[in-house]
Write a protein that holds these residues in place. Structure first.
Motif, PDB file in Angstrom:
ATOM      1  N   VAL A  86      42.503  -4.617  36.307  1.00 47.72           N
ATOM      2  CA  VAL A  86      43.577  -5.321  37.324  1.00 47.72           C
ATOM      3  C   VAL A  86      44.779  -5.080  36.472  1.00 47.72           C
ATOM      4  N   LYS A  87      45.692  -4.436  37.257  1.00 50.91           N
ATOM      5  CA  LYS A  87      47.345  -4.549  36.841  1.00 50.91           C
ATOM      6  C   LYS A  87      47.918  -5.772  37.223  1.00 50.91           C
ATOM      7  N   VAL A  88      48.628  -6.128  36.173  1.00 49.90           N
ATOM      8  CA  VAL A  88      49.126  -7.489  36.186  1.00 49.90           C
ATOM      9  C   VAL A  88      50.681  -7.145  35.940  1.00 49.90           C
ATOM     10  N   SER A  89      51.628  -7.536  36.675  1.00 51.96           N
ATOM     11  CA  SER A  89      53.066  -7.268  36.591  1.00 51.96           C
ATOM     12  C   SER A  89      53.507  -8.049  35.425  1.00 51.96           C
ATOM     13  N   SER A  90      54.111  -7.481  34.682  1.00 53.43           N
ATOM     14  CA  SER A  90      54.653  -8.447  33.415  1.00 53.43           C
ATOM     15  C   SER A  90      55.951  -7.857  32.977  1.00 53.43           C
ATOM     16  N   PRO A  91      56.811  -8.677  32.310  1.00 49.27           N
ATOM     17  CA  PRO A  91      57.978  -8.092  31.569  1.00 49.27           C
ATOM     18  C   PRO A  91      57.575  -7.746  29.986  1.00 49.27           C
ATOM     19  N   TYR A  92      56.442  -7.803  29.835  1.00 50.99           N
ATOM     20  CA  TYR A  92      55.900  -7.247  28.521  1.00 50.99           C
ATOM     21  C   TYR A  92      54.714  -6.456  28.497  1.00 50.99           C
ATOM     22  N   GLN A  93      54.611  -5.657  27.490  1.00 52.99           N
ATOM     23  CA  GLN A  93      53.292  -4.686  27.383  1.00 52.99           C
ATOM     24  C   GLN A  93      52.649  -4.870  26.383  1.00 52.99           C
ATOM     25  N   GLU A 129      51.390 -16.927  27.761  1.00 56.71           N
ATOM     26  CA  GLU A 129      52.485 -17.875  28.190  1.00 56.71           C
ATOM     27  C   GLU A 129      53.573 -17.275  29.047  1.00 56.71           C
ATOM     28  N   ALA A 130      53.591 -16.033  29.129  1.00 56.68           N
ATOM     29  CA  ALA A 130      54.739 -15.476  29.793  1.00 56.68           C
ATOM     30  C   ALA A 130      54.357 -15.255  31.318  1.00 56.68           C
ATOM     31  N   VAL A 131      53.296 -14.923  31.720  1.00 62.09           N
ATOM     32  CA  VAL A 131      53.027 -14.371  33.041  1.00 62.09           C
ATOM     33  C   VAL A 131      52.178 -15.458  33.594  1.00 62.09           C
ATOM     34  N   ARG A 132      52.567 -15.966  34.994  1.00 60.16           N
ATOM     35  CA  ARG A 132      51.729 -16.741  35.772  1.00 60.16           C
ATOM     36  C   ARG A 132      50.463 -15.833  36.240  1.00 60.16           C
ATOM     37  N   LEU A 133      49.322 -16.246  35.987  1.00 61.04           N
ATOM     38  CA  LEU A 133      48.236 -15.146  36.251  1.00 61.04           C
ATOM     39  C   LEU A 133      47.469 -15.778  37.526  1.00 61.04           C
ATOM     40  N   SER A 134      47.573 -16.850  38.056  1.00 60.98           N
ATOM     41  CA  SER A 134      47.035 -17.459  39.080  1.00 60.98           C
ATOM     42  C   SER A 134      46.771 -16.616  40.416  1.00 60.98           C
ATOM     43  N   GLU A 181      41.488 -14.040  41.830  1.00 60.19           N
ATOM     44  CA  GLU A 181      40.516 -13.545  42.614  1.00 60.19           C
ATOM     45  C   GLU A 181      40.363 -11.998  42.419  1.00 60.19           C
ATOM     46  N   LYS A 182      41.486 -11.204  42.115  1.00 59.24           N
ATOM     47  CA  LYS A 182      41.337  -9.788  41.898  1.00 59.24           C
ATOM     48  C   LYS A 182      40.508  -9.642  40.586  1.00 59.24           C
ATOM     49  N   ILE A 183      40.828 -10.364  39.606  1.00 58.18           N
ATOM     50  CA  ILE A 183      39.939 -10.182  38.185  1.00 58.18           C
ATOM     51  C   ILE A 183      38.382 -10.685  38.281  1.00 58.18           C
ATOM     52  N   GLN A 184      38.347 -11.766  39.043  1.00 56.21           N
ATOM     53  CA  GLN A 184      36.977 -12.257  39.393  1.00 56.21           C
ATOM     54  C   GLN A 184      36.086 -11.117  40.051  1.00 56.21           C
ATOM     55  N   ASN A 185      36.843 -10.638  41.253  1.00 55.48           N
ATOM     56  CA  ASN A 185      36.206  -9.635  41.966  1.00 55.48           C
ATOM     57  C   ASN A 185      35.721  -8.350  41.042  1.00 55.48           C
ATOM     58  N   SER A 186      36.724  -7.986  40.274  1.00 52.99           N
ATOM     59  CA  SER A 186      36.648  -6.908  39.399  1.00 52.99           C
ATOM     60  C   SER A 186      35.329  -7.205  38.601  1.00 52.99           C
ATOM     61  N   LEU A 187      35.125  -8.185  37.934  1.00 52.16           N
ATOM     62  CA  LEU A 187      34.117  -8.678  37.077  1.00 52.16           C
ATOM     63  C   LEU A 187      32.702  -8.786  37.720  1.00 52.16           C
ATOM     64  N   PHE A 201      42.725 -19.595  32.983  1.00 53.61           N
ATOM     65  CA  PHE A 201      43.990 -19.358  32.465  1.00 53.61           C
ATOM     66  C   PHE A 201      44.613 -20.573  31.609  1.00 53.61           C
ATOM     67  N   ASN A 202      45.092 -20.107  30.413  1.00 56.61           N
ATOM     68  CA  ASN A 202      45.682 -21.245  29.400  1.00 56.61           C
ATOM     69  C   ASN A 202      46.955 -20.838  29.122  1.00 56.61           C
ATOM     70  N   THR A 203      47.895 -21.580  28.342  1.00 59.73           N
ATOM     71  CA  THR A 203      48.950 -21.080  27.615  1.00 59.73           C
ATOM     72  C   THR A 203      48.679 -21.871  26.280  1.00 59.73           C
ATOM     73  N   LYS A 204      49.750 -21.612  25.525  1.00 58.98           N
ATOM     74  CA  LYS A 204      49.707 -22.498  24.180  1.00 58.98           C
ATOM     75  C   LYS A 204      50.807 -23.317  23.912  1.00 58.98           C
ATOM     76  N   GLU A 205      51.595 -23.662  25.178  1.00 53.23           N
ATOM     77  CA  GLU A 205      52.425 -24.626  25.361  1.00 53.23           C
ATOM     78  C   GLU A 205      53.763 -24.436  24.221  1.00 53.23           C
ATOM     79  N   GLY A 206      54.021 -23.100  24.211  1.00 54.43           N
ATOM     80  CA  GLY A 206      55.009 -22.785  23.421  1.00 54.43           C
ATOM     81  C   GLY A 206      54.779 -22.554  21.882  1.00 54.43           C
ATOM     82  N   LEU A 207      53.563 -22.824  21.579  1.00 52.83           N
ATOM     83  CA  LEU A 207      53.186 -22.672  20.105  1.00 52.83           C
ATOM     84  C   LEU A 207      52.535 -21.497  19.652  1.00 52.83           C
TER      85      LEU A 207
END
Length: 160
Positions: free
Chosen positions: A26-33, A104-109, A113-119, A134-140
């Motif tokens: 699933v392609k997730v739009s992101s400011p990171y690669q 951390e950087a991208v909200r995945l929620s 459903e797309k990821i769950q459907n894919s799997l 989904f989880n973050t590392k709270e800036g750590l």
């Protein structure tokens, strides 16, 4: 009946760049690669490691080394399908999947459903047998500083 649980983990570096991340295809739009030798689908890599752990077959680096021209830019779906086949040819049936994506950087929620459907489609499972968290590392750490993405996976199988 024999029941086993496989655990998998993978991490990839991130760098700034308007792009998309791949998570279970699933392609997730992101400011990171993702910086990776293959297509960088860290979720598929983690799942493949979990599947290989079930049959004591090492890890994906054993079969798909990150220094080989043959695996450069490889579609990670091929990697997870290889690992799935390794389990199936030994008589194991996959009965549930649980993945935790740590970013951390991208909200995945919006992509859950797309990821769950894919799997669920790839592994022929009911949606209720596939959990995507989904989880973050709270800036750590590296993930918290938007330098990496991590995925952990648990796969439950049975063998009659």
């Amino acid at each position: 009946m024999k029941i086993k649980v496989g655990y998998g983990y993978d991490i990839h570096r991130l760098e700034k760049g308007d792009s998309s991340l791949l998570l279970a295809g699933v392609k997730v739009s992101s400011p990171y690669q993702v910086i990776a030798h293959s297509d960088g689908d860290v979720l598929y890599h983690s799942l493949a490691n979990a599947l290989l752990s079930i049959v004591g077959a090492g890890d994906i680096g054993t079969y798909f080394p990150d220094n080989s021209e043959k695996t450069k830019n490889m579609d990670s779906r091929e990697i997870v399908l290889f690992a799935k086949e390794e389990c199936e040819k030994r008589g194991y049936e996959i009965i549930s999947i649980c993945v935790d994506i740590i970013l951390e950087a991208v909200r995945l929620s919006p992509y859950r459903e797309k990821i769950q459907n894919s799997l669920s489609s790839l592994f022929s499972l009911e949606k209720e047998d596939v959990n995507v968290a989904f989880n973050t590392k709270e800036g750590l750490g590296a993930v918290g500083q938007n330098e990496a993405i991590e995925v952990t996976s648990l796969v439950t199988v049975k063998k009659d």
